[in-house]
Design a protein around this motif. Structure first.
Motif, PDB file in Angstrom:
ATOM      1  N   ARG A 171      13.355  -4.159   7.724  1.00 36.82           N
ATOM      2  CA  ARG A 171      13.592  -3.642   6.378  1.00 36.82           C
ATOM      3  C   ARG A 171      13.221  -4.723   5.376  1.00 36.82           C
ATOM      4  NH1 ARG A 171      18.533  -0.284   4.223  1.00 36.82           N
ATOM      5  NH2 ARG A 171      18.334   0.573   6.288  1.00 36.82           N
ATOM      6  N   ILE A 172      12.624  -4.302   4.255  1.00 40.64           N
ATOM      7  CA  ILE A 172      12.263  -5.252   3.201  1.00 40.64           C
ATOM      8  C   ILE A 172      12.594  -4.645   1.844  1.00 40.64           C
ATOM      9  CG2 ILE A 172       9.857  -4.486   3.170  1.00 40.64           C
ATOM     10  CD1 ILE A 172       9.185  -7.472   2.540  1.00 40.64           C
ATOM     11  N   THR A 173      13.243  -5.440   1.000  1.00 36.53           N
ATOM     12  CA  THR A 173      13.569  -5.008  -0.360  1.00 36.53           C
ATOM     13  C   THR A 173      12.660  -5.760  -1.326  1.00 36.53           C
ATOM     14  OG1 THR A 173      15.867  -4.595   0.253  1.00 36.53           O
ATOM     15  CG2 THR A 173      15.388  -4.845  -2.096  1.00 36.53           C
ATOM     16  N   LEU A 174      12.001  -5.002  -2.189  1.00 32.71           N
ATOM     17  CA  LEU A 174      11.058  -5.568  -3.153  1.00 32.71           C
ATOM     18  C   LEU A 174      11.476  -5.162  -4.559  1.00 32.71           C
ATOM     19  CD1 LEU A 174       7.843  -4.619  -1.155  1.00 32.71           C
ATOM     20  CD2 LEU A 174       9.018  -6.818  -1.154  1.00 32.71           C
ATOM     21  N   GLY A 175      11.051  -5.934  -5.556  1.00 34.85           N
ATOM     22  CA  GLY A 175      11.446  -5.654  -6.933  1.00 34.85           C
ATOM     23  C   GLY A 175      10.281  -5.687  -7.893  1.00 34.85           C
ATOM     24  N   PRO A 176      10.569  -5.554  -9.197  1.00 37.13           N
ATOM     25  CA  PRO A 176       9.528  -5.459 -10.218  1.00 37.13           C
ATOM     26  C   PRO A 176       8.638  -6.695 -10.302  1.00 37.13           C
ATOM     27  CG  PRO A 176      11.715  -5.176 -11.204  1.00 37.13           C
ATOM     28  CD  PRO A 176      11.902  -5.415  -9.752  1.00 37.13           C
ATOM     29  N   ASN A 177       9.158  -7.858  -9.914  1.00 33.80           N
ATOM     30  CA  ASN A 177       8.377  -9.089 -10.001  1.00 33.80           C
ATOM     31  C   ASN A 177       8.007  -9.651  -8.633  1.00 33.80           C
ATOM     32  OD1 ASN A 177       8.223  -9.322 -12.862  1.00 33.80           O
ATOM     33  ND2 ASN A 177      10.397  -9.809 -12.836  1.00 33.80           N
ATOM     34  N   THR A 178       8.005  -8.776  -7.627  1.00 29.38           N
ATOM     35  CA  THR A 178       7.571  -9.148  -6.283  1.00 29.38           C
ATOM     36  C   THR A 178       6.102  -8.774  -6.134  1.00 29.38           C
ATOM     37  OG1 THR A 178       9.758  -8.554  -5.438  1.00 29.38           O
ATOM     38  CG2 THR A 178       8.025  -8.860  -3.820  1.00 29.38           C
TER      39      THR A 178
ATOM     40  N   GLY B 241       5.355  -6.534 -12.621  1.00 26.85           N
ATOM     41  CA  GLY B 241       5.847  -5.972 -13.870  1.00 26.85           C
ATOM     42  C   GLY B 241       6.301  -4.545 -13.775  1.00 26.85           C
ATOM     43  N   ASN B 242       5.497  -3.673 -13.179  1.00 24.85           N
ATOM     44  CA  ASN B 242       5.851  -2.261 -13.104  1.00 24.85           C
ATOM     45  C   ASN B 242       6.158  -1.801 -11.691  1.00 24.85           C
ATOM     46  OD1 ASN B 242       5.553  -1.758 -15.891  1.00 24.85           O
ATOM     47  ND2 ASN B 242       3.340  -1.637 -15.644  1.00 24.85           N
ATOM     48  N   ASN B 243       6.372  -2.744 -10.795  1.00 20.08           N
ATOM     49  CA  ASN B 243       6.644  -2.390  -9.406  1.00 20.08           C
ATOM     50  C   ASN B 243       8.018  -1.745  -9.283  1.00 20.08           C
ATOM     51  OD1 ASN B 243       4.291  -3.789  -9.032  1.00 20.08           O
ATOM     52  ND2 ASN B 243       5.262  -5.584  -8.170  1.00 20.08           N
ATOM     53  N   PRO B 244       8.142  -0.793  -8.378  1.00 19.56           N
ATOM     54  CA  PRO B 244       9.453  -0.191  -8.182  1.00 19.56           C
ATOM     55  C   PRO B 244      10.401  -1.153  -7.471  1.00 19.56           C
ATOM     56  CG  PRO B 244       7.861   0.728  -6.639  1.00 19.56           C
ATOM     57  CD  PRO B 244       7.107  -0.177  -7.562  1.00 19.56           C
ATOM     58  N   ALA B 245      11.665  -1.103  -7.825  1.00 17.30           N
ATOM     59  CA  ALA B 245      12.700  -1.813  -7.076  1.00 17.30           C
ATOM     60  C   ALA B 245      13.102  -0.864  -5.960  1.00 17.30           C
ATOM     61  CB  ALA B 245      13.884  -2.140  -7.974  1.00 17.30           C
ATOM     62  N   ALA B 246      12.785  -1.235  -4.734  1.00 18.82           N
ATOM     63  CA  ALA B 246      13.020  -0.317  -3.626  1.00 18.82           C
ATOM     64  C   ALA B 246      13.166  -1.081  -2.316  1.00 18.82           C
ATOM     65  CB  ALA B 246      11.863   0.680  -3.516  1.00 18.82           C
ATOM     66  N   THR B 247      13.791  -0.410  -1.375  1.00 18.83           N
ATOM     67  CA  THR B 247      13.917  -0.939  -0.020  1.00 18.83           C
ATOM     68  C   THR B 247      13.082  -0.061   0.898  1.00 18.83           C
ATOM     69  OG1 THR B 247      16.123  -1.808  -0.453  1.00 18.83           O
ATOM     70  CG2 THR B 247      15.532  -1.448   1.857  1.00 18.83           C
ATOM     71  N   TYR B 248      12.295  -0.711   1.731  1.00 23.48           N
ATOM     72  CA  TYR B 248      11.414  -0.023   2.671  1.00 23.48           C
ATOM     73  C   TYR B 248      11.831  -0.388   4.084  1.00 23.48           C
ATOM     74  CZ  TYR B 248       8.779   0.367  -1.608  1.00 23.48           C
ATOM     75  OH  TYR B 248       8.416   0.621  -2.912  1.00 23.48           O
ATOM     76  N   GLN B 249      11.829   0.599   4.938  1.00 25.27           N
ATOM     77  CA  GLN B 249      12.209   0.382   6.320  1.00 25.27           C
ATOM     78  C   GLN B 249      11.112   0.903   7.226  1.00 25.27           C
ATOM     79  OE1 GLN B 249      16.290   0.995   7.342  1.00 25.27           O
ATOM     80  NE2 GLN B 249      15.762   1.966   9.279  1.00 25.27           N
TER      81      GLN B 249
END
Length: 181
Positions: free
Chosen positions: A94-101, A164-172
């Motif tokens: 699982r990986i969690t990514l955010g707007p500035n990743t 900048g516009n990336n979704p804050a989300a967790t992907y599995q």
């Protein structure tokens, strides 16, 4: 402290690492920081301030190699990063990514063979769909844990190619049991 390169590299005995009290506000180099930590399955980076970091090369290379590790980069600010080849050269569950990743960088770097390479790949990969991993079969794809949107690795990396516009989300990683007809 400005340099944390290789700080925990190859420490194969640590399975849990809580760095929530680490002051990383002045750090510029986090390359290979957790590389080769085979036993690592729980990593808390919730307070990491990465605003000044320039180098994240292989930061998580082969981290938790045989474990079901979750990596949370949701609060990482990667605006100043200019080196990130193979930051995720591992296979997280699982990986969690955010707007500035960001998962790729369109700048040239010199690889381990001395060759100039562009773009800089994140090294993100999935479990093989041709053999089980820890008893489960995987599809070789990722899904957003909230929306259930499915992505292959290239699509997920492309989604986080800019900042900048990336979704804050967790992907599995998607198991065969999670596939809906």
């Amino acid at each position: 402290v400005t340099d944390m390169a290789g700080l925990f590299m190859m420490d194969v005995n640590i399975s849990t690492l809580d760095l929530s009290n680490f002051d990383t506000s002045q750090v510029r180099d986090m390359s290979s920081m957790f590389s080769g930590m085979d036993a690592l399955s729980n990593l808390n980076l919730s307070s990491f301030n990465t605003q000044k970091v320039k180098d994240m090369t292989e930061m998580f290379g082969e981290t938790g190699a045989d474990k079901m590790i979750a990596i949370n980069l949701g609060k990482f600010d990667m605006n100043n990063v200019d080196h990130l080849p193979n930051i995720l050269d591992t296979t997280p569950l699982r990986i969690t990514l955010g707007p500035n990743t960001r998962l790729t960088l369109d700048e040239t770097y010199v690889d381990e063979h001395g060759d100039l390479v562009q773009p800089q790949p994140a090294g993100l990969d999935t479990f093989s769909k041709d053999e089980p991993h820890n008893g489960d079969w995987y599809t070789g794809k990722w899904f957003d844990t909230k929306t259930h949107q499915v992505y292959n690795t290239d699509q997920l990396v492309a989604l986080y190619a800019t900042i900048g516009n990336n979704p804050a989300a967790t992907y599995q990683q998607q198991t065969n049991l999670e596939v809906k007809d």
